[in-house]
Design a protein around this motif. Structure first.
Motif, mmCIF file in Angstrom:
data_model
loop_
_atom_site.group_PDB
_atom_site.id
_atom_site.type_symbol
_atom_site.label_atom_id
_atom_site.label_comp_id
_atom_site.label_asym_id
_atom_site.label_seq_id
_atom_site.Cartn_x
_atom_site.Cartn_y
_atom_site.Cartn_z
ATOM 1 N N ALA A 254 0.863 -1.297 -0.034
ATOM 2 C CA ALA A 254 0.059 0.156 0.051
ATOM 3 C C ALA A 254 0.993 1.045 -0.175
ATOM 4 C CB ALA A 254 -0.835 0.220 1.090
ATOM 5 N N PRO A 255 0.710 2.262 -0.843
ATOM 6 C CA PRO A 255 1.422 3.480 -0.823
ATOM 7 C C PRO A 255 1.364 4.246 0.586
ATOM 8 C CG PRO A 255 -0.600 3.866 -2.183
ATOM 9 C CD PRO A 255 -0.480 2.147 -1.808
ATOM 10 N N HIS A 256 0.181 3.868 1.295
ATOM 11 C CA HIS A 256 0.228 4.823 2.639
ATOM 12 C C HIS A 256 -0.330 3.775 3.429
ATOM 13 C CE1 HIS A 256 0.968 8.556 0.595
ATOM 14 N NE2 HIS A 256 -0.005 8.177 -0.352
ATOM 15 N N TYR A 257 0.285 3.739 4.652
ATOM 16 C CA TYR A 257 -0.260 2.889 5.973
ATOM 17 C C TYR A 257 -1.008 3.557 6.810
ATOM 18 C CZ TYR A 257 3.639 -0.319 4.925
ATOM 19 O OH TYR A 257 4.713 -1.243 4.332
ATOM 20 N N ARG A 258 -1.341 5.114 6.368
ATOM 21 C CA ARG A 258 -2.495 5.649 7.226
ATOM 22 C C ARG A 258 -3.509 6.577 6.437
ATOM 23 N NH1 ARG A 258 -1.700 10.705 11.795
ATOM 24 N NH2 ARG A 258 -4.050 10.218 12.607
ATOM 25 N N LYS A 259 -4.556 6.324 6.630
ATOM 26 C CA LYS A 259 -5.452 7.522 6.255
ATOM 27 C C LYS A 259 -6.516 7.864 7.155
ATOM 28 C CE LYS A 259 -8.954 8.054 2.290
ATOM 29 N NZ LYS A 259 -9.446 7.388 1.103
ATOM 30 N N GLY A 260 -6.255 9.011 7.828
ATOM 31 C CA GLY A 260 -7.153 9.796 8.620
ATOM 32 C C GLY A 260 -7.074 8.837 10.012
ATOM 33 N N ASN A 261 -8.054 8.310 10.541
ATOM 34 C CA ASN A 261 -7.833 7.507 11.801
ATOM 35 C C ASN A 261 -7.725 6.028 11.408
ATOM 36 O OD1 ASN A 261 -10.469 6.918 10.982
ATOM 37 N ND2 ASN A 261 -11.333 6.907 12.947
ATOM 38 N N VAL A 262 -7.457 5.572 10.263
ATOM 39 C CA VAL A 262 -7.360 4.152 10.018
ATOM 40 C C VAL A 262 -5.821 3.956 9.534
ATOM 41 C CG1 VAL A 262 -8.168 2.453 8.509
ATOM 42 C CG2 VAL A 262 -9.682 4.304 9.042
ATOM 43 N N PHE A 263 -5.434 2.683 9.865
ATOM 44 C CA PHE A 263 -4.100 2.363 10.051
ATOM 45 C C PHE A 263 -4.031 0.958 9.318
ATOM 46 C CE2 PHE A 263 -3.838 5.483 13.163
ATOM 47 C CZ PHE A 263 -2.743 6.281 13.179
ATOM 48 N N LEU A 264 -2.900 0.632 8.588
ATOM 49 C CA LEU A 264 -2.921 -0.728 7.901
ATOM 50 C C LEU A 264 -1.458 -1.461 8.439
ATOM 51 C CD1 LEU A 264 -3.639 -0.034 4.071
ATOM 52 C CD2 LEU A 264 -5.055 -0.943 5.899
ATOM 53 N N GLN A 299 -3.187 8.423 25.846
ATOM 54 C CA GLN A 299 -2.951 8.801 27.238
ATOM 55 C C GLN A 299 -2.880 10.298 27.459
ATOM 56 O OE1 GLN A 299 0.606 6.333 27.866
ATOM 57 N NE2 GLN A 299 -0.709 4.573 28.349
ATOM 58 N N GLY A 300 -2.674 10.858 26.077
ATOM 59 C CA GLY A 300 -2.765 12.099 26.259
ATOM 60 C C GLY A 300 -1.338 13.187 26.325
ATOM 61 N N TRP A 301 -0.381 12.340 26.441
ATOM 62 C CA TRP A 301 1.060 13.180 26.395
ATOM 63 C C TRP A 301 1.671 13.315 25.186
ATOM 64 C CZ3 TRP A 301 5.177 10.419 25.037
ATOM 65 C CH2 TRP A 301 4.970 8.977 25.036
ATOM 66 N N ALA A 302 1.162 12.477 24.165
ATOM 67 C CA ALA A 302 1.882 12.805 22.676
ATOM 68 C C ALA A 302 0.936 13.425 21.751
ATOM 69 C CB ALA A 302 2.338 11.403 22.361
ATOM 70 N N PRO A 303 1.526 14.267 20.801
ATOM 71 C CA PRO A 303 0.601 14.791 19.815
ATOM 72 C C PRO A 303 0.094 13.825 18.675
ATOM 73 C CG PRO A 303 2.969 15.283 19.491
ATOM 74 C CD PRO A 303 2.912 14.650 20.864
ATOM 75 N N GLU A 304 -1.122 14.241 18.311
ATOM 76 C CA GLU A 304 -1.429 13.280 17.146
ATOM 77 C C GLU A 304 -0.365 13.290 16.135
ATOM 78 O OE1 GLU A 304 -4.632 11.443 14.475
ATOM 79 O OE2 GLU A 304 -4.622 12.078 16.753
ATOM 80 N N GLY A 305 0.477 14.239 15.842
ATOM 81 C CA GLY A 305 1.651 13.883 14.963
ATOM 82 C C GLY A 305 2.485 12.790 14.860
ATOM 83 N N LEU A 306 2.595 12.193 16.133
ATOM 84 C CA LEU A 306 3.450 11.069 16.336
ATOM 85 C C LEU A 306 3.013 9.895 15.582
ATOM 86 C CD1 LEU A 306 5.765 9.702 17.904
ATOM 87 C CD2 LEU A 306 3.795 9.078 19.766
ATOM 88 N N LEU A 307 1.770 10.016 15.289
ATOM 89 C CA LEU A 307 1.195 8.792 14.442
ATOM 90 C C LEU A 307 1.532 8.785 12.994
ATOM 91 C CD1 LEU A 307 -2.523 8.680 15.996
ATOM 92 C CD2 LEU A 307 -0.630 7.205 16.504
ATOM 93 N N ASP A 308 1.932 9.840 12.486
ATOM 94 C CA ASP A 308 2.607 9.992 11.125
ATOM 95 C C ASP A 308 3.861 9.212 11.168
ATOM 96 O OD1 ASP A 308 0.248 11.501 10.375
ATOM 97 O OD2 ASP A 308 1.266 13.338 10.655
ATOM 98 N N THR A 309 4.492 9.331 12.211
ATOM 99 C CA THR A 309 6.019 8.642 11.751
ATOM 100 C C THR A 309 5.751 7.053 11.791
ATOM 101 O OG1 THR A 309 5.994 8.063 14.515
ATOM 102 C CG2 THR A 309 6.849 10.317 13.606
ATOM 103 N N TYR A 310 4.542 6.343 11.955
ATOM 104 C CA TYR A 310 4.414 5.221 11.639
ATOM 105 C C TYR A 310 4.774 4.863 10.190
ATOM 106 C CZ TYR A 310 2.042 0.491 10.591
ATOM 107 O OH TYR A 310 1.713 -0.420 10.280
ATOM 108 N N GLN A 311 4.073 5.785 9.365
ATOM 109 C CA GLN A 311 4.303 5.651 8.086
ATOM 110 C C GLN A 311 5.682 5.823 7.746
ATOM 111 O OE1 GLN A 311 2.646 5.124 5.075
ATOM 112 N NE2 GLN A 311 3.837 5.963 3.744
#
Length: 450
Positions: A254-264, A299-311
């Motif tokens: 898949a070209p992207h492992y994240r789309k919005g709140n969905v991850f692969l 848990q509220g201590w990390a920003p949402e942007g941390l999830l972009d590092t998964y991709q």
């Protein structure tokens, strides 16, 4: 925060257990109504064992299988895993269902909910639709394999192609067990792989260039015997079969492992040839990377942007595995005798060069895979006698330092050491530095203190 994980294979179960351990409400939806032993994965590599060690499961899994320190690629080429800089310098041969059983029990013990026999039919805003029910979800993770319903629901393409058609699978009994734990070889127009379940049954993978049948074509034991004899020189007295089937192997990502709140994750994000035994391992390492990030945001201590590092971190690894496994399978499929002789001669020479051997062993085992700015953290023993990967069992960052800082007790485990190293929950180094720089580093990686 509620998370729904679709797929109760190894990837989904590791992820669910990690989230439950962090206090995140997690539901796993699985299409299969019951557990299955129809597994294609038999090898657990060193880096995956390190991740399982960080969850207290490695020793339990090792007790179910057999370690192999030299991985045979072709008849005369072997990669030496015995020199890996790890507590686990080997490939563990054990069926996938042993991995699943350990991870499922851990997930249930930690409070994850597993719902079986339901098929995902679509996604709605903040929900998953399955089996006529609606499951609320702030985040969704599709770990539901190559035919992922989650990937289809978000319209994510899955480009690639079939690399091998009509691979035969059979679970058989043998009159004589192979001399090596694994028996594998390719002879141009055929290859075969034989691995033990550990209960007297053996799994055979076989491929015949001369007979490319559709997946639905019937399969009999004589065909499996014939291809195995051609590839390995013997069929080991192959007799009773309890299950046989055909499948084809794709190379897709898949070209992207994240789309919005969905991850692969896992095979929903990438599939490749079985060469090198990296499929299940790559998926488990996806889960280890994603789980702590979802937990930190919940848990509220990390920003949402941390999830972009998964991709950013895992997509290049998927590309690497596609290249390495694809290269291996194409070398195995070389047709002419001259090409195979050249492969063996050149490969044998290269694998006698220590740096090349270390690179090959590090790539196939996962030990050599780092992320930009976050290399793999080797296991160390701290002053209290604990190892780093034992400290990681708390599911938090580990700080190796002479003393513990205040205000991070909910996010940090301290290991007494004269160095200053911050280790992420997935066993990668987040930061190294000095005492003077520590407060800034903690704020950057862990947020503000309490």
């Amino acid at each position: 925060m509620k998370t729904v994980v679709v797929g109760a294979g190894p990837t989904g179960l590791l992820l669910a257990g990690d989230l439950a351990a962090a206090g995140v409400e997690v539901t796993v939806l699985e299409r299969r109504a019951t557990d299955s032993n129809l597994t294609r994965a038999f090898g657990v590599h060193a880096r995956t064992l390190e991740h399982l060690d960080a969850r207290g499961l490695a020793d339990k899994l090792i007790a179910t299988g057999q370690p192999v320190s030299k991985l045979r690629l072709f008849n005369s080429l072997r990669v030496d895993l015995g020199t890996l800089p790890s507590r686990f310098p080997f490939l563990l041969i054990t069926p996938q269902y042993n991995v699943e059983q350990l991870l499922e029990q851990r997930a249930l013990d930690l409070g994850a909910r597993i719902v079986r026999g339901v098929t995902v039919t679509g996604l709605a805003p903040d929900a998953v639709l399955a089996g006529g029910d609606t499951y609320d979800a702030d985040y969704v993770v599709g770990a539901d394999g190559v035919h992922s319903a989650v990937r289809e629901a978000i319209g994510m393409p899955f480009p690639g192609k079939a690399v091998l058609r009509s691979i035969m699978l059979a679970d058989v009994r043998l009159t004589e067990a192979p001399a090596d734990v694994l028996a594998v070889n390719a002879v141009g127009d055929a290859f075969a792989f034989v691995a033990p379940f550990g209960d007297g049954w053996f799994r055979v993978f076989a491929w015949d260039r001369r007979s490319q049948q559709p997946d639905s074509a019937p399969l009999d034991l004589d065909e499996v015997r014939d291809v195995t004899r051609r590839a390995l020189g013997t069929d080991f007295g192959m007799k009773e079969a309890r299950w046989m089937s055909r499948f084809h192997s794709d190379e897709r990502q898949a070209p992207h492992y994240r789309k919005g709140n969905v991850f692969l994750a896992g095979d929903a994000a990438h599939v490749h040839s079985p060469a090198g035994g990296q499929g299940m391992n790559t998926g488990l390492q996806d889960a280890a990377n994603l789980s702590w990030k979802l937990a930190a945001v919940a848990q509220g201590w990390a920003p949402e942007g941390l999830l972009d590092t998964y991709q950013a971190e895992r997509h290049p690894v998927g590309e690497l595995v596609l290249r390495s496994s694809g290269g291996l399978i194409r070398l195995a499929m070389l047709h002419s005798r001259a090409a195979r002789a050249g492969r063996d001669l050149l490969g044998g020479a290269l694998l006698h060069v220590p740096t090349i051997m270390r690179k090959a062993a590090g790539t196939v085992s996962g030990i050599g895979i780092d992320y930009p700015g976050a290399p793999r953290q080797p296991d160390l023993t701290v002053s209290t006698g604990s190892r780093v990967y034992e400290l990681l069992r708390a599911g938090r960052h580990v700080l190796l330092a002479p003393s513990a800082p205040r205000g991070y007790e909910d996010r940090l485990v301290h290991g007494v050491n004269d160095r200053f190293v911050l280790v992420r929950p997935d066993g990668h180094t987040a930061w190294t530095g000095t005492e003077r720089d520590l407060p800034v580093a903690l704020r950057r990686h862990l947020g503000a203190p309490r």
